[in-house]
Each structure stands twice: as structure tokens, then as C-alpha cells.
Design a protein around this motif. Structure first.
Motif, mmCIF file in Angstrom:
data_model
loop_
_atom_site.group_PDB
_atom_site.id
_atom_site.type_symbol
_atom_site.label_atom_id
_atom_site.label_comp_id
_atom_site.label_asym_id
_atom_site.label_seq_id
_atom_site.Cartn_x
_atom_site.Cartn_y
_atom_site.Cartn_z
ATOM 1 N N VAL A 186 0.852 -1.204 0.000
ATOM 2 C CA VAL A 186 0.000 0.000 0.000
ATOM 3 C C VAL A 186 0.878 1.241 0.000
ATOM 4 C CG1 VAL A 186 -1.611 1.368 1.401
ATOM 5 C CG2 VAL A 186 -2.015 -1.075 1.073
ATOM 6 N N LEU A 187 1.880 1.259 0.872
ATOM 7 C CA LEU A 187 2.801 2.398 0.958
ATOM 8 C C LEU A 187 3.519 2.618 -0.373
ATOM 9 C CD1 LEU A 187 4.304 4.564 2.637
ATOM 10 C CD2 LEU A 187 5.860 2.748 3.368
ATOM 11 N N ALA A 188 3.999 1.550 -0.981
ATOM 12 C CA ALA A 188 4.733 1.666 -2.247
ATOM 13 C C ALA A 188 3.842 2.159 -3.379
ATOM 14 C CB ALA A 188 5.357 0.311 -2.614
ATOM 15 N N VAL A 189 2.670 1.564 -3.534
ATOM 16 C CA VAL A 189 1.764 1.974 -4.613
ATOM 17 C C VAL A 189 1.301 3.411 -4.391
ATOM 18 C CG1 VAL A 189 -0.471 1.523 -5.709
ATOM 19 C CG2 VAL A 189 1.076 -0.377 -5.189
ATOM 20 N N ASP A 190 1.017 3.762 -3.136
ATOM 21 C CA ASP A 190 0.616 5.134 -2.825
ATOM 22 C C ASP A 190 1.697 6.121 -3.275
ATOM 23 O OD1 ASP A 190 -1.024 7.205 -1.445
ATOM 24 O OD2 ASP A 190 0.684 7.268 -0.075
ATOM 25 N N GLY B 295 -0.667 0.754 6.207
ATOM 26 C CA GLY B 295 -0.097 1.252 4.951
ATOM 27 C C GLY B 295 -0.593 2.639 4.601
ATOM 28 N N GLY B 296 -1.886 2.887 4.788
ATOM 29 C CA GLY B 296 -2.442 4.201 4.493
ATOM 30 C C GLY B 296 -1.914 5.276 5.432
ATOM 31 N N ALA B 297 -1.876 4.961 6.721
ATOM 32 C CA ALA B 297 -1.364 5.930 7.697
ATOM 33 C C ALA B 297 0.086 6.282 7.409
ATOM 34 C CB ALA B 297 -1.509 5.364 9.113
ATOM 35 N N ALA C 139 -7.049 3.196 1.196
ATOM 36 C CA ALA C 139 -6.674 2.079 2.068
ATOM 37 C C ALA C 139 -7.218 2.284 3.481
ATOM 38 C CB ALA C 139 -5.150 1.924 2.099
ATOM 39 N N ILE C 140 -7.145 3.509 3.983
ATOM 40 C CA ILE C 140 -7.642 3.805 5.333
ATOM 41 C C ILE C 140 -9.150 3.590 5.410
ATOM 42 C CG2 ILE C 140 -8.015 5.679 6.992
ATOM 43 C CD1 ILE C 140 -5.217 6.762 6.048
ATOM 44 N N VAL C 141 -9.870 4.121 4.448
ATOM 45 C CA VAL C 141 -11.330 3.979 4.452
ATOM 46 C C VAL C 141 -11.728 2.509 4.287
ATOM 47 C CG1 VAL C 141 -13.437 4.553 3.164
ATOM 48 C CG2 VAL C 141 -11.769 6.339 3.719
#
Length: 156
Positions: free
Chosen positions: A14-18, A102-104, A139-141
């Protein structure tokens, strides 16, 4: 105790794609200019948010950057701890925690590196525009929705 490593791999993805999408946005999209994806409801729209959701605290004077970064890192650490304690069969909360972590972290890294969060997805209908957001927000939602739905269905 089951390993949290595969779930932390989801957080890392998630972090990488973001951040890959944010890199694309910063190098390819003009600032504050709608680029239609689907004319009737979706634009790419590069903007910046110094606050939290819906630009809450965005005009607070700068202190919010540090507070929001600290909160995101603390929440990610707490969720990582909870993730390590989940039983192996508890994949819905594990997925939810992984997405939230990952979102945070995605938005926290933005605040640390840039002083603001890069947003670029804008949905609209006629003259009504939803505030721009990014994949970390998605991701967070999604993670929060999984936890809510799991709680609803567990009670029912």
C-alpha cells in the motif's frame, strides 16, 4: 503466535503503490487543474492537504503537520502490535489493520517529506465535488469499513 510479516507486506505494498502514484502525480499532472478521466464523474486533480480528512485543520498554522504525523506513526505502531497478536484465522481484521497501517504511513511519509499530503483523485457529480483524495486514503477507508462490517456481522 502467527507471523504478521505477510500482512505487513500488504502494508508495504500500500505504501509503495501510494507513493508511486504520488510520484506520477507530481511529475505528470498540473497543479489545481482538473484532468478528466470520466467527464461526468472523475478527474485527476493535483492538490495538497496540510490538514486531515476533508482538509480539517488545514489552516491551523503548521503545528498540525507534526501532530498528524505523530498520530499516524503511533496508530501504525499500535495496529502493528495488535496485528502480531491476532490468531491465524482472523484474516478480516488482519487485512483491515494492514490497510490502515499502509495508508497511515503513506500520508505520514508525505507530511514528513513534503509538509503536506498529495491528493489527486477527485469525484464529482454535476456541480458537487467530493474533496480530492489519494490511495492511502482509500486504504484507510477500506480498512475502517472492514472493521465496521466485521463488527456488524459478528453481532448479527
Amino acid at each position: 503466535m502467527p507471523s504478521a510479516l505477510p500482512w505487513l507486506g500488504v502494508s508495504a505494498a500500500v505504501l509503495a503503490v501510494d507513493h508511486l502514484t504520488k510520484y506520477w502525480v507530481l511529475t505528470a499532472l498540473p497543479e489545481h487543474t482538473a484532468v478528466p478521466v470520466f467527464d461526468s464523474w472523475w478527474n485527476w486533480y493535483r492538490s495538497y492537504n496540510t490538514g486531515a480528512a476533508f482538509s480539517f485543520l488545514s489552516s491551523a498554522g503548521g503545528w498540525q503537520r507534526h501532530v498528524l504525523t505523530f498520530l499516524a506513526l503511533a496508530i501504525a505502531a499500535l495496529l502493528t502490535r495488535w496485528l502480531t497478536k491476532l490468531p491465524r484465522h482472523a484474516w478480516p481484521p488482519a487485512l483491515a489493520y494492514a490497510l490502515l497501517i499502509g495508508g497511515a504511513l503513506g500520508n505520514a511519509v508525505d507530511r514528513i517529506m513534503r509538509g503536506h499530503v498529495v491528493d489527486f483523485i477527485q469525484w464529482h457529480w454535476r456541480d458537487w465535488y467530493w474533496p480530492a483524495f489519494n490511495l492511502a486514503d482509500v486504504a484507510i477507508v477500506t480498512g475502517a469499513a472492514i472493521l465496521v462490517l466485521q463488527g456488524i456481522f459478528r453481532r448479527g
